[in-house]
Design an enzyme around this catalytic site. Structure first.
Site, mmCIF file in Angstrom:
data_model
loop_
_atom_site.group_PDB
_atom_site.id
_atom_site.type_symbol
_atom_site.label_atom_id
_atom_site.label_comp_id
_atom_site.label_asym_id
_atom_site.label_seq_id
_atom_site.Cartn_x
_atom_site.Cartn_y
_atom_site.Cartn_z
ATOM 1 N N THR A 13 10.763 -38.990 11.102
ATOM 2 C CA THR A 13 9.895 -38.577 12.206
ATOM 3 C C THR A 13 9.352 -39.784 12.973
ATOM 4 O O THR A 13 9.551 -39.906 14.192
ATOM 5 C CB THR A 13 8.703 -37.754 11.643
ATOM 6 N N ALA A 33 4.302 -58.134 26.176
ATOM 7 C CA ALA A 33 4.488 -59.018 25.016
ATOM 8 C C ALA A 33 4.904 -60.431 25.434
ATOM 9 O O ALA A 33 4.756 -61.369 24.668
ATOM 10 C CB ALA A 33 5.525 -58.428 24.076
ATOM 11 N N ALA A 43 17.854 -49.151 8.911
ATOM 12 C CA ALA A 43 18.344 -48.735 7.582
ATOM 13 C C ALA A 43 17.812 -47.347 7.268
ATOM 14 O O ALA A 43 16.626 -47.068 7.471
ATOM 15 C CB ALA A 43 17.872 -49.718 6.516
ATOM 16 N N VAL A 132 -3.722 -45.292 10.040
ATOM 17 C CA VAL A 132 -4.940 -44.467 10.075
ATOM 18 C C VAL A 132 -5.036 -43.754 11.427
ATOM 19 O O VAL A 132 -5.031 -44.397 12.474
ATOM 20 C CB VAL A 132 -6.211 -45.320 9.855
ATOM 21 N N GLY A 134 -2.978 -41.880 13.170
ATOM 22 C CA GLY A 134 -1.801 -41.807 14.060
ATOM 23 C C GLY A 134 -1.952 -42.661 15.310
ATOM 24 O O GLY A 134 -1.985 -43.888 15.234
ATOM 25 N N LYS A 205 -6.586 -43.252 3.899
ATOM 26 C CA LYS A 205 -7.039 -43.785 5.197
ATOM 27 C C LYS A 205 -8.486 -44.255 5.119
ATOM 28 O O LYS A 205 -8.852 -45.288 5.688
ATOM 29 C CB LYS A 205 -6.863 -42.712 6.268
HETATM 30 P P1 NDP Z 1 10.152 -39.082 7.118
HETATM 31 O O1 NDP Z 1 10.401 -38.532 5.779
HETATM 32 O O2 NDP Z 1 10.390 -38.243 8.306
HETATM 33 O O3 NDP Z 1 11.013 -40.437 7.297
HETATM 34 C C1 NDP Z 1 11.304 -41.322 6.249
HETATM 35 C C2 NDP Z 1 12.731 -41.787 6.425
HETATM 36 O O4 NDP Z 1 13.011 -42.824 5.476
HETATM 37 C C3 NDP Z 1 13.744 -40.663 6.174
HETATM 38 O O5 NDP Z 1 14.702 -40.660 7.199
HETATM 39 C C4 NDP Z 1 14.338 -41.046 4.828
HETATM 40 O O6 NDP Z 1 15.651 -40.588 4.687
HETATM 41 C C5 NDP Z 1 14.295 -42.554 4.902
HETATM 42 N N1 NDP Z 1 14.417 -43.198 3.611
HETATM 43 C C6 NDP Z 1 14.021 -42.753 2.389
HETATM 44 N N2 NDP Z 1 14.312 -43.676 1.443
HETATM 45 C C7 NDP Z 1 14.930 -44.694 2.077
HETATM 46 C C8 NDP Z 1 15.475 -45.946 1.648
HETATM 47 N N3 NDP Z 1 15.444 -46.323 0.374
HETATM 48 N N4 NDP Z 1 16.027 -46.745 2.561
HETATM 49 C C9 NDP Z 1 16.080 -46.392 3.863
HETATM 50 N N5 NDP Z 1 15.578 -45.234 4.336
HETATM 51 C C10 NDP Z 1 14.993 -44.398 3.452
HETATM 52 O O7 NDP Z 1 8.660 -39.653 7.114
HETATM 53 P P2 NDP Z 1 7.710 -39.936 8.359
HETATM 54 O O8 NDP Z 1 8.481 -40.578 9.444
HETATM 55 O O9 NDP Z 1 6.913 -38.743 8.637
HETATM 56 O O10 NDP Z 1 6.704 -40.995 7.702
HETATM 57 C C11 NDP Z 1 7.058 -42.342 7.525
HETATM 58 C C12 NDP Z 1 5.802 -43.123 7.161
HETATM 59 O O11 NDP Z 1 4.853 -43.007 8.212
HETATM 60 C C13 NDP Z 1 5.073 -42.598 5.903
HETATM 61 O O12 NDP Z 1 4.490 -43.694 5.249
HETATM 62 C C14 NDP Z 1 3.994 -41.698 6.478
HETATM 63 O O13 NDP Z 1 2.880 -41.572 5.615
HETATM 64 C C15 NDP Z 1 3.621 -42.478 7.720
HETATM 65 N N6 NDP Z 1 2.998 -41.720 8.790
HETATM 66 C C16 NDP Z 1 3.549 -40.539 9.214
HETATM 67 C C17 NDP Z 1 3.010 -39.873 10.285
HETATM 68 C C18 NDP Z 1 3.571 -38.588 10.782
HETATM 69 O O14 NDP Z 1 2.981 -38.006 11.712
HETATM 70 N N7 NDP Z 1 4.686 -38.102 10.258
HETATM 71 C C19 NDP Z 1 1.842 -40.403 10.983
HETATM 72 C C20 NDP Z 1 1.346 -41.661 10.469
HETATM 73 C C21 NDP Z 1 1.918 -42.282 9.412
HETATM 74 P P3 NDP Z 1 15.909 -39.175 3.950
HETATM 75 O O15 NDP Z 1 15.286 -38.145 4.833
HETATM 76 O O16 NDP Z 1 17.376 -39.119 3.856
HETATM 77 O O17 NDP Z 1 15.216 -39.277 2.615
HETATM 78 N N1 HSE Z 2 0.244 -36.366 7.182
HETATM 79 C C1 HSE Z 2 -0.616 -37.165 7.989
HETATM 80 C C2 HSE Z 2 -1.599 -36.262 8.700
HETATM 81 C C3 HSE Z 2 0.199 -37.949 8.976
HETATM 82 O O1 HSE Z 2 -1.384 -35.046 8.744
HETATM 83 O O2 HSE Z 2 -2.602 -36.767 9.201
HETATM 84 C C4 HSE Z 2 -0.608 -38.940 9.768
HETATM 85 O O3 HSE Z 2 -1.089 -39.976 8.977
#
Ligand code: NDP
Ligand code: HSE
Length: 438
Positions: A13, A33, A43, A132, A134, A205
């Site tokens: 995401t 920048a 990756a 923290v 978003g 957070k």
């Molecule tokens: P997702 O699960 O959508 O994305 C994580 C990605 O990492 C997936 O595509 C996953 O692949 C991949 N992945 C897993 N293991 C590996 C690996 N060993 N090497 C390479 N890629 C890997 O998570 P989000 O994007 O939602 O969240 C990512 C981070 O951002 C988290 O720490 C989350 O807490 C943080 N965050 C998320 C927010 C949100 O709104 N979603 C907001 C703020 C922070 P696969 O699906 O195949 O496992």
């Molecule tokens: N799962 C978290 C939330 C994502 O709902 O706030 C943003 O950090």
């Protein structure tokens, strides 16, 4: 100047959003920048997904270690999540002299002390605005914009998923489970959504905010954590009838004895701005001794709002790339050798007001027994409502709001109230914060 090359770990995401925003706004970003910033390598374990997301614009690999070790990569953006491989990759990237950007609050709240110390030793930055709230630039505001203040307290709606669930339940009467599924489909929820609904994500957070606000180390294990999973529609409705909204609130407060650090559902007066923050929006109130209260508001989750914060970090890190590390803003706002060692208070010592709901037999004398117990423990009542019994029912709900008292006193009172034979169910207790000017 030579473009900055970014290696992206995880294109889910947030990774997908980051790739899109960086490409769409590349000209403006380069003008800010001072040089171009481009994602050179991505990756992800799912190569097909990664290729579909980036096309020919970046090299795709299934091996995140290749990215953190690649000599061409200047900045590693960790968007995998969790505290396992993400920790190892971030530490390796630091060891390799890469700058790091991450949205991973679980990682920082759990291993931040180790990660920031490693970054400090190696002279690289670890930027984490997206960790923290978003898209809300609260890290920058608290770390830099408010650095003239002694921070007195921070209170925030810092989990978008929980706020979305509570809003939809209150306004549309939807069921908890249905709204949680919607939040997952919209990309708001954590990979394990119990982190959202049990308050763990908000505790991550809050731990980060408290560290920056007060100049203390990360102390996740000392954060009291209670989520929204056990809230009922009745309590949401009763609170509303009394002029309150229930929100999952993170509270970090300075007291003479130490710091309060707590996450729990909280009644907030409906007239407060923060009580009207709905859906996936987050809001953080910060009280500084000089500025008074300030509030920061915006989308707390989702692909592009979070990407907004990631890209801001990329611009910041790019600008600072050639600056002597000693002249950079400290990761946690305070110089790392000057952190405070004031303790985090045990929850029993925390002082707040309470909403209590009691299910009791509908007969004379019940109220007197209950108020006597509260009086014995010096708990004074601010408001009380006895609901009408339903058709043919012999039991009623009594709802009370208390004035400020200590957690240990309310716990003792509840234990005694629950032992009365006329009390027919566990007492529901929800904390209440007025969040006024003081
Ligand atoms: P997702 O699960 O959508 O994305 C994580 C990605 O990492 C997936 O595509 C996953 O692949 C991949 N992945 C897993 N293991 C590996 C690996 N060993 N090497 C390479 N890629 C890997 O998570 P989000 O994007 O939602 O969240 C990512 C981070 O951002 C988290 O720490 C989350 O807490 C943080 N965050 C998320 C927010 C949100 O709104 N979603 C907001 C703020 C922070 P696969 O699906 O195949 O496992
Ligand atoms: N799962 C978290 C939330 C994502 O709902 O706030 C943003 O950090």
């Amino acid at each position: 100047m030579k473009p900055i090359k970014v290696g992206l770990l995880g294109i889910g995401t947030v990774g997908g959003g980051t790739f899109r925003v960086l490409r769409r706004n590349q000209e403006e970003i380069a003008r800010r920048a001072g040089r171009a910033i481009g994602i050179a390598m991505v990756a992800d374990t799912d190569l097909d997904k990664a290729r579909a997301a980036v096309g020919d614009f970046a090299r795709v690999s299934a091996d995140a270690w290749e990215v953190v070790g690649h000599p061409d990569i200047d900045i590693v953006v960790e968007l995998i999540g969790g505290t396992g491989i993400a920790r190892e990759l971030v530490l390796k990237a630091i060891e390799n002299g890469k700058q790091v950007v991450t949205a991973n609050k679980a990682l920082l709240a759990t291993h931040g002390n180790e990660i920031f110390a490693a970054a400090q030793r190696r002279g690289v930055s670890v930027a984490f605005e997206a960790a923290v709230a978003g898209g809300v630039p609260i890290i920058k505001a608290l770390r830099e914009g408010l650095s003239g203040n002694r921070i007195e307290w921070i209170a925030g709606i810092i989990n978008g998923t929980s706020n979305f669930i509570l809003s939809e339940m209150r306004a549309k009467g939807k069921a908890f489970g249905d709204v949680l599924k919607e939040a997952q489909a919209l990309g708001y929820a954590e990979a394990d959504p119990t982190f959202d609904i049990e308050g763990i994500d908000a505790a991550h957070k809050l731990t980060i905010l408290a560290a920056i606000g007060f100049g203390i180390p990360m102390q996740l294990s000392a954060c009291y954590t209670e989520g929204i999973a056990r809230l009922t529609r009745e309590d949401i409705r009763y609170a509303e009838e009394l002029g309150y909204r229930i929100k999952l609130l993170g509270v970090a407060k300075r007291t003479a004895q130490g710091f309060e650090l707590r996450v729990h559902p909280t009644l907030i007066p409906a007239k407060r701005l923060i009580a009207n923050v709905e859906g996936v929006m987050n809001a953080i109130l910060v009280k500084g001794d000089a500025v008074g209260q300030t509030m920061y508001y915006g989308p707390g989750a989702g692909a592009e709002p979070t990407a907004s914060a990631i890209v801001a970090d990329l611009v910041d890190v790019t600008r600072m790339h050639t600056v002597d590390p000693r002249h950079r803003v400290p990761h946690l706002a305070f110089q790392p050798d000057l952190l405070s060692n004031l303790p985090i208070l045990p929850m029993d010592e925390v002082e707040t007001a309470y909403y209590l709901r009691l299910r009791v037999d509908d007969r004379p004398g019940v109220l007197a027994d209950i108020t006597r117990i509260l009086a014995d423990l010096a708990i004074s009542i601010d408001a009380m409502v006895q609901k009408e019994p339903g058709e043919g029912e012999q039991q009623v709900d009594i709802v009370m709001l208390t004035h400020l008292t200590r957690e240990k006193h309310i716990k003792a009172a509840i234990e005694r109230i629950e032992s009365l034979p006329v009390v027919r169910a566990k007492v529901t207790r929800i904390r209440l914060e007025a969040l006024g000017a003081s």
